[in-house]
Scaffold this motif. Structure first.
Motif, PDB file in Angstrom:
ATOM      1  N   MET A 139      86.867  50.901   1.973  1.00 46.81           N
ATOM      2  CA  MET A 139      86.592  49.794   1.071  1.00 46.81           C
ATOM      3  C   MET A 139      86.571  48.505   1.882  1.00 46.81           C
ATOM      4  O   MET A 139      87.123  48.436   2.967  1.00 46.81           O
ATOM      5  CB  MET A 139      87.647  49.737  -0.024  1.00 46.81           C
ATOM      6  N   VAL A 140      85.931  47.516   1.318  1.00 48.70           N
ATOM      7  CA  VAL A 140      85.830  46.215   1.969  1.00 48.70           C
ATOM      8  C   VAL A 140      86.228  45.134   0.963  1.00 48.70           C
ATOM      9  O   VAL A 140      85.949  45.249  -0.232  1.00 48.70           O
ATOM     10  CB  VAL A 140      84.400  45.986   2.522  1.00 48.70           C
ATOM     11  N   TRP A 141      86.914  44.100   1.446  1.00 45.69           N
ATOM     12  CA  TRP A 141      87.363  42.990   0.611  1.00 45.69           C
ATOM     13  C   TRP A 141      86.256  41.940   0.493  1.00 45.69           C
ATOM     14  O   TRP A 141      85.696  41.504   1.500  1.00 45.69           O
ATOM     15  CB  TRP A 141      88.612  42.356   1.192  1.00 45.69           C
ATOM     16  N   ILE A 142      85.929  41.567  -0.728  1.00 41.70           N
ATOM     17  CA  ILE A 142      84.983  40.478  -0.990  1.00 41.70           C
ATOM     18  C   ILE A 142      85.826  39.283  -1.429  1.00 41.70           C
ATOM     19  O   ILE A 142      86.510  39.356  -2.457  1.00 41.70           O
ATOM     20  CB  ILE A 142      83.975  40.847  -2.109  1.00 41.70           C
ATOM     21  N   PRO A 143      85.832  38.184  -0.663  1.00 40.89           N
ATOM     22  CA  PRO A 143      86.681  37.049  -1.028  1.00 40.89           C
ATOM     23  C   PRO A 143      86.178  36.324  -2.274  1.00 40.89           C
ATOM     24  O   PRO A 143      85.005  36.432  -2.640  1.00 40.89           O
ATOM     25  CB  PRO A 143      86.611  36.143   0.203  1.00 40.89           C
ATOM     26  N   ASP A 144      87.090  35.584  -2.900  1.00 39.77           N
ATOM     27  CA  ASP A 144      86.694  34.805  -4.079  1.00 39.77           C
ATOM     28  C   ASP A 144      85.641  33.772  -3.697  1.00 39.77           C
ATOM     29  O   ASP A 144      85.513  33.409  -2.542  1.00 39.77           O
ATOM     30  CB  ASP A 144      87.913  34.139  -4.715  1.00 39.77           C
ATOM     31  N   GLY A 145      84.900  33.322  -4.694  1.00 44.23           N
ATOM     32  CA  GLY A 145      83.865  32.334  -4.451  1.00 44.23           C
ATOM     33  C   GLY A 145      83.148  31.973  -5.743  1.00 44.23           C
ATOM     34  O   GLY A 145      83.594  32.324  -6.833  1.00 44.23           O
ATOM     35  N   THR A 146      82.046  31.276  -5.602  1.00 48.00           N
ATOM     36  CA  THR A 146      81.244  30.883  -6.759  1.00 48.00           C
ATOM     37  C   THR A 146      79.802  31.320  -6.531  1.00 48.00           C
ATOM     38  O   THR A 146      79.366  31.507  -5.396  1.00 48.00           O
ATOM     39  CB  THR A 146      81.276  29.355  -7.001  1.00 48.00           C
ATOM     40  N   PHE A 147      79.088  31.491  -7.634  1.00 46.97           N
ATOM     41  CA  PHE A 147      77.666  31.802  -7.549  1.00 46.97           C
ATOM     42  C   PHE A 147      76.971  31.234  -8.773  1.00 46.97           C
ATOM     43  O   PHE A 147      77.609  30.858  -9.746  1.00 46.97           O
ATOM     44  CB  PHE A 147      77.430  33.313  -7.423  1.00 46.97           C
ATOM     45  N   ARG A 148      75.652  31.150  -8.694  1.00 44.76           N
ATOM     46  CA  ARG A 148      74.857  30.661  -9.822  1.00 44.76           C
ATOM     47  C   ARG A 148      74.485  31.853 -10.688  1.00 44.76           C
ATOM     48  O   ARG A 148      73.883  32.804 -10.218  1.00 44.76           O
ATOM     49  CB  ARG A 148      73.614  29.938  -9.315  1.00 44.76           C
ATOM     50  N   MET A 149      74.852  31.778 -11.968  1.00 42.18           N
ATOM     51  CA  MET A 149      74.612  32.878 -12.901  1.00 42.18           C
ATOM     52  C   MET A 149      73.623  32.427 -13.961  1.00 42.18           C
ATOM     53  O   MET A 149      73.684  31.290 -14.427  1.00 42.18           O
ATOM     54  CB  MET A 149      75.932  33.287 -13.556  1.00 42.18           C
ATOM     55  N   GLY A 150      72.738  33.326 -14.364  1.00 41.97           N
ATOM     56  CA  GLY A 150      71.787  33.009 -15.421  1.00 41.97           C
ATOM     57  C   GLY A 150      70.412  32.691 -14.881  1.00 41.97           C
ATOM     58  O   GLY A 150      70.142  32.803 -13.693  1.00 41.97           O
ATOM     59  N   SER A 151      69.538  32.295 -15.788  1.00 39.99           N
ATOM     60  CA  SER A 151      68.167  31.979 -15.432  1.00 39.99           C
ATOM     61  C   SER A 151      67.599  30.993 -16.437  1.00 39.99           C
ATOM     62  O   SER A 151      67.848  31.107 -17.636  1.00 39.99           O
ATOM     63  CB  SER A 151      67.311  33.244 -15.430  1.00 39.99           C
ATOM     64  N   ASP A 152      66.850  30.043 -15.950  1.00 40.86           N
ATOM     65  CA  ASP A 152      66.158  29.103 -16.830  1.00 40.86           C
ATOM     66  C   ASP A 152      64.687  29.491 -16.993  1.00 40.86           C
ATOM     67  O   ASP A 152      63.926  28.797 -17.641  1.00 40.86           O
ATOM     68  CB  ASP A 152      66.243  27.678 -16.272  1.00 40.86           C
ATOM     69  N   ARG A 153      64.282  30.620 -16.385  1.00 40.37           N
ATOM     70  CA  ARG A 153      62.874  31.007 -16.392  1.00 40.37           C
ATOM     71  C   ARG A 153      62.595  32.354 -17.032  1.00 40.37           C
ATOM     72  O   ARG A 153      61.474  32.823 -16.991  1.00 40.37           O
ATOM     73  CB  ARG A 153      62.342  31.020 -14.960  1.00 40.37           C
TER      74      ARG A 153
ATOM     75  N   VAL B 225      79.636  29.991 -11.588  1.00 40.44           N
ATOM     76  CA  VAL B 225      80.722  30.835 -12.065  1.00 40.44           C
ATOM     77  C   VAL B 225      81.644  31.155 -10.886  1.00 40.44           C
ATOM     78  O   VAL B 225      81.169  31.443  -9.785  1.00 40.44           O
ATOM     79  CB  VAL B 225      80.163  32.155 -12.652  1.00 40.44           C
ATOM     80  N   GLY B 226      82.937  31.074 -11.126  1.00 38.86           N
ATOM     81  CA  GLY B 226      83.919  31.447 -10.117  1.00 38.86           C
ATOM     82  C   GLY B 226      84.331  32.901 -10.294  1.00 38.86           C
ATOM     83  O   GLY B 226      84.477  33.382 -11.417  1.00 38.86           O
ATOM     84  N   VAL B 227      84.493  33.609  -9.181  1.00 36.94           N
ATOM     85  CA  VAL B 227      84.878  35.016  -9.211  1.00 36.94           C
ATOM     86  C   VAL B 227      86.077  35.205  -8.289  1.00 36.94           C
ATOM     87  O   VAL B 227      86.081  34.715  -7.161  1.00 36.94           O
ATOM     88  CB  VAL B 227      83.707  35.912  -8.733  1.00 36.94           C
ATOM     89  N   ASP B 228      87.090  35.928  -8.783  1.00 36.91           N
ATOM     90  CA  ASP B 228      88.230  36.288  -7.943  1.00 36.91           C
ATOM     91  C   ASP B 228      87.787  37.283  -6.885  1.00 36.91           C
ATOM     92  O   ASP B 228      86.819  38.028  -7.077  1.00 36.91           O
ATOM     93  CB  ASP B 228      89.344  36.915  -8.780  1.00 36.91           C
ATOM     94  N   GLY B 229      88.510  37.345  -5.796  1.00 38.44           N
ATOM     95  CA  GLY B 229      88.225  38.334  -4.773  1.00 38.44           C
ATOM     96  C   GLY B 229      88.443  39.737  -5.315  1.00 38.44           C
ATOM     97  O   GLY B 229      89.200  39.941  -6.268  1.00 38.44           O
ATOM     98  N   PHE B 230      87.765  40.719  -4.715  1.00 39.87           N
ATOM     99  CA  PHE B 230      87.896  42.102  -5.176  1.00 39.87           C
ATOM    100  C   PHE B 230      87.530  43.068  -4.059  1.00 39.87           C
ATOM    101  O   PHE B 230      86.884  42.702  -3.084  1.00 39.87           O
ATOM    102  CB  PHE B 230      87.014  42.360  -6.402  1.00 39.87           C
ATOM    103  N   TRP B 231      87.985  44.308  -4.217  1.00 42.47           N
ATOM    104  CA  TRP B 231      87.637  45.383  -3.286  1.00 42.47           C
ATOM    105  C   TRP B 231      86.414  46.124  -3.819  1.00 42.47           C
ATOM    106  O   TRP B 231      86.263  46.284  -5.025  1.00 42.47           O
ATOM    107  CB  TRP B 231      88.794  46.370  -3.169  1.00 42.47           C
ATOM    108  N   ILE B 232      85.566  46.583  -2.906  1.00 44.09           N
ATOM    109  CA  ILE B 232      84.392  47.368  -3.294  1.00 44.09           C
ATOM    110  C   ILE B 232      84.132  48.433  -2.229  1.00 44.09           C
ATOM    111  O   ILE B 232      84.428  48.222  -1.041  1.00 44.09           O
ATOM    112  CB  ILE B 232      83.158  46.448  -3.484  1.00 44.09           C
ATOM    113  N   ASP B 233      83.627  49.579  -2.670  1.00 43.95           N
ATOM    114  CA  ASP B 233      83.301  50.637  -1.717  1.00 43.95           C
ATOM    115  C   ASP B 233      82.164  50.186  -0.810  1.00 43.95           C
ATOM    116  O   ASP B 233      81.274  49.444  -1.219  1.00 43.95           O
ATOM    117  CB  ASP B 233      82.870  51.917  -2.448  1.00 43.95           C
ATOM    118  N   ARG B 234      82.183  50.668   0.416  1.00 40.65           N
ATOM    119  CA  ARG B 234      81.114  50.350   1.372  1.00 40.65           C
ATOM    120  C   ARG B 234      79.827  51.084   1.041  1.00 40.65           C
ATOM    121  O   ARG B 234      78.749  50.667   1.426  1.00 40.65           O
ATOM    122  CB  ARG B 234      81.534  50.728   2.787  1.00 40.65           C
ATOM    123  N   THR B 235      79.940  52.211   0.354  1.00 39.50           N
ATOM    124  CA  THR B 235      78.776  53.018   0.015  1.00 39.50           C
ATOM    125  C   THR B 235      78.685  53.171  -1.498  1.00 39.50           C
ATOM    126  O   THR B 235      79.688  53.045  -2.204  1.00 39.50           O
ATOM    127  CB  THR B 235      78.867  54.413   0.657  1.00 39.50           C
TER     128      THR B 235
END
Length: 77
Positions: free
Chosen positions: A1-15, A26-36
């Motif tokens: 597994m690999v750790w994805i650190p917390d951060g922000t991203f743009r969510m949604g669409s105007d088009r 949107v802010g997201v807490d860090g989380f673990w995710i499988d590599r595959t």
């Protein structure tokens, strides 16, 4: 597994679909995710081993959805 650190991203669409608007940060807490990728077979094996029930399979609590029609508060089939 690999750790994805917390951060922000743009969510949604105007088009695209109206329900996706507006684009917003949107802010997201860090989380673990499988590599595959996890296959359906892998997930089924996990469910059988742990008894896990997905969010979609759980009966919603109407108090968590004020104003929603009662017919909308039923688990997915």
């Amino acid at each position: 597994m690999v750790w994805i650190p917390d951060g922000t991203f743009r969510m949604g669409s105007d088009r695209h679909y109206p329900e996706e608007a507006p684009v917003h940060r949107v802010g997201v807490d860090g989380f673990w995710i499988d590599r595959t990728p996890v296959t359906n077979r892998d997930f089924l094996r996990f469910v059988k081993a742990t008894g896990y029930v997905t969010f979609a399979e759980r009966k919603p609590d109407p108090k968590d959805y004020p104003g929603a029609r009662r017919t909308c508060c039923a688990p997915a089939r």
